[in-house]
Design a protein around this motif. Sequence first.
Motif, PDB file in Angstrom:
ATOM      1  N   GLY A  11       0.785  -1.221   0.000  1.00 52.03           N
ATOM      2  CA  GLY A  11       0.000   0.000   0.000  1.00 52.03           C
ATOM      3  C   GLY A  11       0.818   1.272   0.000  1.00 52.03           C
ATOM      4  N   SER A  71      -2.917  -8.359  -3.934  1.00 48.88           N
ATOM      5  CA  SER A  71      -3.037  -7.261  -2.962  1.00 48.88           C
ATOM      6  C   SER A  71      -2.737  -5.902  -3.585  1.00 48.88           C
ATOM      7  CB  SER A  71      -2.074  -7.493  -1.788  1.00 48.88           C
ATOM      8  OG  SER A  71      -2.331  -8.724  -1.153  1.00 48.88           O
ATOM      9  N   THR A  77      -3.694  -2.950  -5.547  1.00 50.81           N
ATOM     10  CA  THR A  77      -4.958  -2.360  -5.992  1.00 50.81           C
ATOM     11  C   THR A  77      -4.778  -1.028  -6.708  1.00 50.81           C
ATOM     12  OG1 THR A  77      -5.229  -1.322  -3.816  1.00 50.81           O
ATOM     13  CG2 THR A  77      -6.250  -3.485  -4.143  1.00 50.81           C
ATOM     14  N   CYS A  78      -3.589  -0.478  -6.720  1.00 52.74           N
ATOM     15  CA  CYS A  78      -3.375   0.816  -7.376  1.00 52.74           C
ATOM     16  C   CYS A  78      -3.301   0.634  -8.895  1.00 52.74           C
ATOM     17  CB  CYS A  78      -2.092   1.470  -6.866  1.00 52.74           C
ATOM     18  SG  CYS A  78      -0.582   0.556  -7.243  1.00 52.74           S
ATOM     19  N   THR A 101      -1.925   0.122 -12.339  1.00 52.05           N
ATOM     20  CA  THR A 101      -0.641  -0.518 -12.657  1.00 52.05           C
ATOM     21  C   THR A 101      -0.458  -0.622 -14.159  1.00 52.05           C
ATOM     22  OG1 THR A 101      -0.690  -1.830 -10.613  1.00 52.05           O
ATOM     23  CG2 THR A 101       0.744  -2.608 -12.376  1.00 52.05           C
ATOM     24  N   PRO A 108      -4.856  -7.074 -10.256  1.00 49.57           N
ATOM     25  CA  PRO A 108      -6.235  -6.692 -10.568  1.00 49.57           C
ATOM     26  C   PRO A 108      -6.382  -5.433 -11.427  1.00 49.57           C
ATOM     27  CG  PRO A 108      -6.068  -7.406  -8.288  1.00 49.57           C
ATOM     28  CD  PRO A 108      -4.665  -7.360  -8.819  1.00 49.57           C
ATOM     29  N   ALA A 109      -5.590  -4.389 -11.150  1.00 54.21           N
ATOM     30  CA  ALA A 109      -5.775  -3.116 -11.856  1.00 54.21           C
ATOM     31  C   ALA A 109      -4.688  -2.872 -12.900  1.00 54.21           C
ATOM     32  CB  ALA A 109      -5.797  -1.961 -10.848  1.00 54.21           C
ATOM     33  N   GLN A 112      -9.656   9.764  -3.752  1.00 51.51           N
ATOM     34  CA  GLN A 112      -9.690   9.022  -2.478  1.00 51.51           C
ATOM     35  C   GLN A 112      -9.504   9.956  -1.304  1.00 51.51           C
ATOM     36  OE1 GLN A 112      -6.756   5.945  -2.811  1.00 51.51           O
ATOM     37  NE2 GLN A 112      -7.832   4.872  -4.467  1.00 51.51           N
TER      38      GLN A 112
END
Length: 245
Positions: free
Chosen positions: A79, A173, A175-176, A178, A202-203, A242
């Motif tokens: 993170g 893990s 999530t930013c 990428t 994921p991203a 955010q």
Amino acid sequence: MKAAMLWLNGWGMSDEVWCSMQSQFPECAHTVPDLSVADQPEAFYEIARQAALSTASLPLIAVGWSLGGMLAQRLAAEGLAAGLVLIGTMARFVRPREERRLGWLDAQVRRMERALYADRTGVMRTFWQSMFTAEERQQADSSVSVCDAWPLSALAAGLSYMREEDLRPHLGSITCPTLVIHGTADGICPFSAGEELAASIPAARLEAIVGGGHALPLVHCNAVADAIKRMVEHSVESSSQQTVQ
């Protein structure tokens, strides 16, 4: 100041590899941690982590090439990054024989490490040549010193780090936003490994440099910088949203 950019070098690389690219981001603060001082495998990540923590007042874009890309993945998984750019890298460098298309055999890396002590000059020259395709070698600076900027202790520790690190369990893990940038003719980190990496985060989005080898920051600087600019805009915008929420 729009963002902080953390530039993480590939194995043996001089900080010079980022100079042309950094100049294209005048609105950002730039940090290039000195990975050459690492003399143990675990020291590489600690150096990268401390550098990331020092930029806490700004959204952090972690840009990692090869070994540096592995460090950047770990930062993002913890993170510590608002955006992630992975250039010619992989989640796991050493693979079993049945996965040769995704990486190196452990025995290959161990042989390279032993050879460093017997013929460092020869090893680094061979590595330098392997970073480029035949076509790219005609455009590249012939000075091998760009990739032979670390002391022997750091080179050996870097090979050990790449043999031992396995980031695959951490990719979910991340999530930013990428961006995975990979040359389709990469002779060090196979393109298949870049595809696997992009599919596992994921991203992530994969941007292929057709015909590109491993030395993308040196030979394809403008194409890489343009892709990173889009990532910076996206990451800073996401980070701002955010913060408002």
